[in-house]
Design an enzyme around this catalytic site. Sequence first.
Site, short mmCIF file in Angstrom:
data_model
loop_
_atom_site.label_atom_id
_atom_site.label_comp_id
_atom_site.label_asym_id
_atom_site.label_seq_id
_atom_site.Cartn_x
_atom_site.Cartn_y
_atom_site.Cartn_z
N SER A 90 0.83 -1.20 0.00
CA SER A 90 0.00 0.00 0.00
C SER A 90 0.87 1.26 0.00
O SER A 90 1.61 1.50 -0.95
CB SER A 90 -0.96 -0.03 1.19
OG SER A 90 -1.93 0.98 1.07
N HIS A 110 -8.06 -5.16 -0.69
CA HIS A 110 -6.77 -4.45 -0.64
C HIS A 110 -5.66 -5.38 -0.13
O HIS A 110 -4.54 -5.37 -0.66
CB HIS A 110 -6.92 -3.24 0.29
CG HIS A 110 -5.80 -2.26 0.23
ND1 HIS A 110 -5.20 -1.86 -0.94
CD2 HIS A 110 -5.16 -1.58 1.23
CE1 HIS A 110 -4.25 -0.98 -0.68
NE2 HIS A 110 -4.20 -0.79 0.63
N ASP A 161 -0.51 -4.00 -4.02
CA ASP A 161 -1.64 -3.08 -4.11
C ASP A 161 -1.25 -1.68 -3.65
O ASP A 161 -1.74 -1.18 -2.62
CB ASP A 161 -2.86 -3.58 -3.33
CG ASP A 161 -4.16 -3.07 -3.97
OD1 ASP A 161 -4.24 -3.04 -5.21
OD2 ASP A 161 -5.09 -2.68 -3.23
#
Length: 453
Positions: free
Chosen positions: A157, A251, A181
Site C-alpha cells: 500500500s 486491498h 496493491d
Amino acid sequence: MLKLCFFICLIYCVQSDEETECPEFTDLNIGNALSGTELQVQLLLYTRENPNCSERLIEHNVTASKYFNTSKKVVFVIHGFRPTGSAPAWLGDMKKLLLSSEDINLIIVDWNRGATTVNYVTAVENCGKVAEILKTYIDQMLVGGTSLDTMYIIGVSLGAHIAGFVGQKYNGKIGRITGLDPAGPSFTRQPPEWRLDRSDAQFVDVIHSDTDALGFKKPLGTIDFYPNGGMDQPGCPQTLFGGIEYFKCDHQRAVFLFLSSLKGKCNIITYPCDSYLDYKRGKCLDCEAFQPMSCPVLGYYADRWNKVLIPKSSPTKAYFDTSDQDPFCMYNYILYITTWNKSIRRGFIKIKITDYAGNTVESEMNSEASTFQQYKRVKILAGFHQDLDKISKISLTFSTKTLIGPKHKLRILQMRLKSLNNPERLQLCRYDFVLMENIELTFKPIPCLETDT
C-alpha cells in the site's frame, strides 16, 4: 514480603532484558491513532541465524550489527497505513516464508509511529520522510560492501510508494521492487516522481487487487498483475454487512497472493494481455511469444520471467483468475469448439471434468456468451479449483440462458481440451456430437490426433 518484592523485581528485569534482546514491531492501538503519532522508524533484522529474535539496526552504525551479512541479499518489507495501530496480520507469515525461501538479510521497516493515525494525509506526508531515513541505512550498507543489485524492497500500500521513493534516490539501480496493491488515494494523479514507477528499480512487479477503491488502477511496474481483473476478489465481502473486511479484504489480497507464492503449493500462472475482457475471451492464453520463459508466474519468483527483454517504457499487464482461499490457484484449460450448425448460435458452455478416482470439478461459466459459427473454432477459458491429472469423463452443457422460445441444438464437429497449467499433458478430443440446450452430455474423451490443431 521481601521475597515477594524480589520475585516481582526478577520478573520485571527478565521482561526488560527480553524486550532489549528481542525488539518487536511497535504495537499501538486506536487510542494512538486518534491522538496521532510522531514519526519514528526502526529497522528489525531477521536472518536464518536469528529467525525468531530480531536485531534492531543502529541508524548511524549499521556495521555494528551482529547478524547483517553484506554478501547476502537484502530484502526490505515496508507496511502501509495503520488506522488501528496494530501490527499487520500478515507480518509473521511474511517473515517466516521469506527466510525459509532464501538465505537473506530480512529487514522489517517499522514506521508504525507515523503510519498510525486517523488522518490518512499525515501518513502520506510521512512516506517521503521514511524514504529519507532508509537512505541513511542503505548508504552505510553500500559502504560496507552491499550491492544495490541484490537489494529487494517489498512495499504494501503506502509502503509501495515509499519503496519507489527509495528507488528514485538510487536512480533506479536497486535490483527489484514489489508493490502489493500500491495505495491509490493521494497518488492516482501524481507524476512518476511522486509515486512508485517502473523506473525506480531494475525490475518492478506490482499486484493490483483493489483498483476500484484503495488501490492504484494504472500500471506502475515492469509487469503489473491484475488478479480477477484487479477489483473484487473472490471470497471478499461485497456489502457493508461484511464489516471491516468489506473495506480491507480486496486491498490485502495482494499480500496473501504474494505469500501464497512462497508456500510452494502451486504456481499462479498469469497471462499478458491488453485487458481482462480479452483474457476472459481467450485471446491471450498462448505464451509461446514469451519463450523460453513462457507465461509469467505471480509473486516472489516473478523476476524469473524475461525481465531483460521488457523495455521499461512499455509495461506488461498480466491477468488471471484465482479461487477464493489460500493457495488461490486456478487450474486453467482452453476448450476449443468447432461447430457445424448452419445458423449462428450464441450461448454458454459449462464444463465438468472427472478423473478415474471419481473426483469431479466444475468450471466457472464464462462471463460472456460465445458466438458459434459454422466451421469456425471458438476458444473458451475454463478454470477449476482443483487439478485433475488423468481425466476419464467430460461433461458439457450448452445454454443460451433464454427462458422463452425454442430450445436449440449445438452440433459439434470437434471438441478439444488443453491444459494451460500443464501444456505437456495429453490433449483430449471428441468428434461429431450434438449438445441439446440445458441437457448435460457426459462422454469419455479420446487422445487428440496429431493433425488436430
